[in-house]
Design a protein around this motif. Sequence first.
Motif, PDB file in Angstrom:
ATOM      1  N   GLU A   1       0.819  -1.203   0.000  1.00  0.00           N
ATOM      2  CA  GLU A   1       0.000   0.000   0.000  1.00  0.00           C
ATOM      3  C   GLU A   1       0.862   1.267   0.000  1.00  0.00           C
ATOM      4  OE1 GLU A   1      -3.949   1.683   0.127  1.00  0.00           O
ATOM      5  OE2 GLU A   1      -3.227  -0.346  -0.209  1.00  0.00           O
ATOM      6  N   GLY A   2       2.152   1.114   0.173  1.00  0.00           N
ATOM      7  CA  GLY A   2       3.047   2.265   0.246  1.00  0.00           C
ATOM      8  C   GLY A   2       4.128   1.997   1.263  1.00  0.00           C
ATOM      9  N   LEU A   3       4.642   3.065   1.851  1.00  0.00           N
ATOM     10  CA  LEU A   3       5.632   2.956   2.909  1.00  0.00           C
ATOM     11  C   LEU A   3       4.971   3.168   4.266  1.00  0.00           C
ATOM     12  CD1 LEU A   3       8.527   5.010   1.310  1.00  0.00           C
ATOM     13  CD2 LEU A   3       8.482   2.538   1.644  1.00  0.00           C
TER      14      LEU A   3
ATOM     15  N   PHE B   1       8.583   0.700  -8.045  1.00  0.00           N
ATOM     16  CA  PHE B   1       7.283   0.099  -8.328  1.00  0.00           C
ATOM     17  C   PHE B   1       6.497   0.873  -9.378  1.00  0.00           C
ATOM     18  CE2 PHE B   1       8.460  -1.197  -3.993  1.00  0.00           C
ATOM     19  CZ  PHE B   1       8.513  -2.579  -4.207  1.00  0.00           C
ATOM     20  N   ALA B   2       7.207   1.623 -10.226  1.00  0.00           N
ATOM     21  CA  ALA B   2       6.568   2.273 -11.368  1.00  0.00           C
ATOM     22  C   ALA B   2       6.224   1.222 -12.420  1.00  0.00           C
ATOM     23  CB  ALA B   2       7.506   3.332 -11.949  1.00  0.00           C
ATOM     24  N   GLU B   3       5.466   1.616 -13.437  1.00  0.00           N
ATOM     25  CA  GLU B   3       5.045   0.676 -14.471  1.00  0.00           C
ATOM     26  C   GLU B   3       6.049   0.586 -15.619  1.00  0.00           C
ATOM     27  OE1 GLU B   3       1.138   1.630 -15.770  1.00  0.00           O
ATOM     28  OE2 GLU B   3       0.180   0.894 -13.935  1.00  0.00           O
ATOM     29  N   GLU B   4       6.926   1.575 -15.754  1.00  0.00           N
ATOM     30  CA  GLU B   4       7.843   1.589 -16.874  1.00  0.00           C
ATOM     31  C   GLU B   4       8.999   0.617 -16.662  1.00  0.00           C
ATOM     32  OE1 GLU B   4       7.034   4.253 -15.113  1.00  0.00           O
ATOM     33  OE2 GLU B   4       5.593   5.247 -16.452  1.00  0.00           O
ATOM     34  N   GLY B   5       9.377  -0.080 -17.725  1.00  0.00           N
ATOM     35  CA  GLY B   5      10.537  -0.960 -17.678  1.00  0.00           C
ATOM     36  C   GLY B   5      10.281  -2.238 -16.915  1.00  0.00           C
ATOM     37  N   THR B   6      11.297  -3.114 -16.933  1.00  0.00           N
ATOM     38  CA  THR B   6      11.209  -4.346 -16.156  1.00  0.00           C
ATOM     39  C   THR B   6      11.580  -4.068 -14.709  1.00  0.00           C
ATOM     40  OG1 THR B   6      13.513  -4.988 -16.519  1.00  0.00           O
ATOM     41  CG2 THR B   6      11.910  -5.629 -18.212  1.00  0.00           C
ATOM     42  N   PHE B   7      11.221  -5.007 -13.840  1.00  0.00           N
ATOM     43  CA  PHE B   7      11.544  -4.839 -12.427  1.00  0.00           C
ATOM     44  C   PHE B   7      13.058  -4.786 -12.243  1.00  0.00           C
ATOM     45  CE2 PHE B   7      10.905  -6.608  -7.877  1.00  0.00           C
ATOM     46  CZ  PHE B   7      10.865  -5.317  -7.375  1.00  0.00           C
ATOM     47  N   GLN B   8      13.793  -5.626 -12.960  1.00  0.00           N
ATOM     48  CA  GLN B   8      15.250  -5.608 -12.828  1.00  0.00           C
ATOM     49  C   GLN B   8      15.820  -4.272 -13.274  1.00  0.00           C
ATOM     50  OE1 GLN B   8      17.330  -8.006 -11.386  1.00  0.00           O
ATOM     51  NE2 GLN B   8      18.663  -6.199 -11.526  1.00  0.00           N
ATOM     52  N   GLU B   9      15.282  -3.702 -14.349  1.00  0.00           N
ATOM     53  CA  GLU B   9      15.753  -2.386 -14.788  1.00  0.00           C
ATOM     54  C   GLU B   9      15.489  -1.321 -13.730  1.00  0.00           C
ATOM     55  OE1 GLU B   9      15.192  -2.929 -19.635  1.00  0.00           O
ATOM     56  OE2 GLU B   9      13.567  -2.090 -18.407  1.00  0.00           O
ATOM     57  N   ARG B  10      14.333  -1.405 -13.095  1.00  0.00           N
ATOM     58  CA  ARG B  10      14.012  -0.417 -12.061  1.00  0.00           C
ATOM     59  C   ARG B  10      14.912  -0.578 -10.835  1.00  0.00           C
ATOM     60  NH1 ARG B  10       8.742  -2.104 -13.599  1.00  0.00           N
ATOM     61  NH2 ARG B  10       8.314  -2.985 -11.545  1.00  0.00           N
ATOM     62  N   ILE B  11      15.238  -1.842 -10.493  1.00  0.00           N
ATOM     63  CA  ILE B  11      16.176  -2.080  -9.396  1.00  0.00           C
ATOM     64  C   ILE B  11      17.533  -1.472  -9.728  1.00  0.00           C
ATOM     65  CG2 ILE B  11      17.487  -3.875  -8.187  1.00  0.00           C
ATOM     66  CD1 ILE B  11      14.982  -5.620  -8.296  1.00  0.00           C
TER      67      ILE B  11
ATOM     68  N   LEU C   1       6.813 -11.391  -4.046  1.00  0.00           N
ATOM     69  CA  LEU C   1       6.913 -10.137  -3.307  1.00  0.00           C
ATOM     70  C   LEU C   1       5.566  -9.433  -3.318  1.00  0.00           C
ATOM     71  CD1 LEU C   1       9.348  -8.564  -2.027  1.00  0.00           C
ATOM     72  CD2 LEU C   1       9.390  -7.203  -4.130  1.00  0.00           C
ATOM     73  N   CYS C   2       5.153  -8.878  -2.174  1.00  0.00           N
ATOM     74  CA  CYS C   2       3.960  -8.045  -2.142  1.00  0.00           C
ATOM     75  C   CYS C   2       4.201  -6.827  -3.023  1.00  0.00           C
ATOM     76  CB  CYS C   2       3.645  -7.597  -0.709  1.00  0.00           C
ATOM     77  SG  CYS C   2       2.923  -8.871   0.329  1.00  0.00           S
ATOM     78  N   LEU C   3       3.293  -6.584  -3.955  1.00  0.00           N
ATOM     79  CA  LEU C   3       3.395  -5.471  -4.889  1.00  0.00           C
ATOM     80  C   LEU C   3       2.177  -4.592  -4.782  1.00  0.00           C
ATOM     81  CD1 LEU C   3       4.670  -7.493  -7.985  1.00  0.00           C
ATOM     82  CD2 LEU C   3       6.035  -6.031  -6.473  1.00  0.00           C
ATOM     83  N   PRO C   4       2.264  -3.339  -5.267  1.00  0.00           N
ATOM     84  CA  PRO C   4       1.080  -2.465  -5.238  1.00  0.00           C
ATOM     85  C   PRO C   4      -0.011  -2.967  -6.183  1.00  0.00           C
ATOM     86  CG  PRO C   4       3.100  -1.187  -5.562  1.00  0.00           C
ATOM     87  CD  PRO C   4       3.459  -2.642  -5.756  1.00  0.00           C
ATOM     88  N   GLU C   5      -1.264  -2.676  -5.820  1.00  0.00           N
ATOM     89  CA  GLU C   5      -2.371  -3.023  -6.712  1.00  0.00           C
ATOM     90  C   GLU C   5      -2.595  -1.972  -7.770  1.00  0.00           C
ATOM     91  OE1 GLU C   5      -5.583  -5.975  -4.692  1.00  0.00           O
ATOM     92  OE2 GLU C   5      -5.926  -3.841  -4.449  1.00  0.00           O
ATOM     93  N   ARG C   6      -2.160  -0.742  -7.501  1.00  0.00           N
ATOM     94  CA  ARG C   6      -2.394   0.340  -8.444  1.00  0.00           C
ATOM     95  C   ARG C   6      -1.103   1.108  -8.658  1.00  0.00           C
ATOM     96  NH1 ARG C   6      -4.919   1.493  -3.663  1.00  0.00           N
ATOM     97  NH2 ARG C   6      -4.110   3.251  -2.471  1.00  0.00           N
ATOM     98  N   GLU C   7      -1.087   1.949  -9.662  1.00  0.00           N
ATOM     99  CA  GLU C   7       0.100   2.698  -9.989  1.00  0.00           C
ATOM    100  C   GLU C   7       0.521   3.583  -8.819  1.00  0.00           C
ATOM    101  OE1 GLU C   7       1.627   5.878 -13.394  1.00  0.00           O
ATOM    102  OE2 GLU C   7      -0.382   4.997 -13.454  1.00  0.00           O
ATOM    103  N   VAL C   8       1.834   3.594  -8.529  1.00  0.00           N
ATOM    104  CA  VAL C   8       2.350   4.377  -7.420  1.00  0.00           C
ATOM    105  C   VAL C   8       2.786   5.764  -7.893  1.00  0.00           C
ATOM    106  CG1 VAL C   8       3.094   2.328  -6.197  1.00  0.00           C
ATOM    107  CG2 VAL C   8       4.715   3.460  -7.711  1.00  0.00           C
TER     108      VAL C   8
END
Length: 265
Positions: A192-194, A220-230, A258-265
């Motif tokens: 849900e956030g921090l 946790f943005a939508e752009e790119g892959t998770f590894q790219e964002r890391i 991993l618990c992830l957001p349900e909606r765009e952050v």
Amino acid sequence: MTVEIHPTAIVSPGAELADSVKIGPYSIIGEHVKIGPRTELLSHVVVEGHTTIGADCSVRNFANLGGPPHHTGYKGEPTELIIGDRNRLWEHVTMHIGTPEGGGVTRVGDDGMYMATSHVGHDCVVGDNVVLAHSATLGGHVDVGDFVMVSGLAAVHQHCRVGRYSFIGGLAAVTKDVIPYGLVWGNHAHLEGLNLVGLKRRNFSREMIAELRSAYRLLFAEEGTFQERIDDAMATFGHSAPVMEIIDFIRAEANRPLCLPEREV
């Protein structure tokens, strides 16, 4: 200072009770139990198995500590429950010993609060300053970091990891790992956030919280892959210990959900 044992309590001869321990009415203390100085057990407390309780703890009525694990493979092996110092355990709390398959030890840190009917399952590793609210439950093999808050009636599935300073909302069903500093909610729980309220209460600086929020949005943005964002977060926030704690947490068990957001952050 002497040990105080109520006449109705049953204490096995092999139990080791340190100075100033108080054992209340109708409590039962097993043969392999060790209790540290100034710890007090109120009434109807059962401590069994190979259980060690640290100093200055308070254990209230009808708690059961060191009982056998709820595990079909357990055959009575002498596994352990180790509870640290200055913990407060309220009514009907249960904590079980470990299993040989899980390392043989259930371990609870210092300065925790375990409210009524909360449960720590076999082979859990629980950090310091943890709060389990009413009826919060940890399944077997759960790893909980320091300063975690698990709200009432929430349950954490076996083998999940819960990172430091995170917050689990009431009634949540946690079936995936929770990042450090995260806030999860729902059934099944989603990110849900921090845990901003908790971070402020623990005196995290405004600058540190701002960095965590920026890194969270990037991770946790939508752009790119998770590894790219890391990789982007590491490049941008590599100087920040809390951000790197989140990234190291994610990378340490890359195959864990991993618990992830349900909606765009």
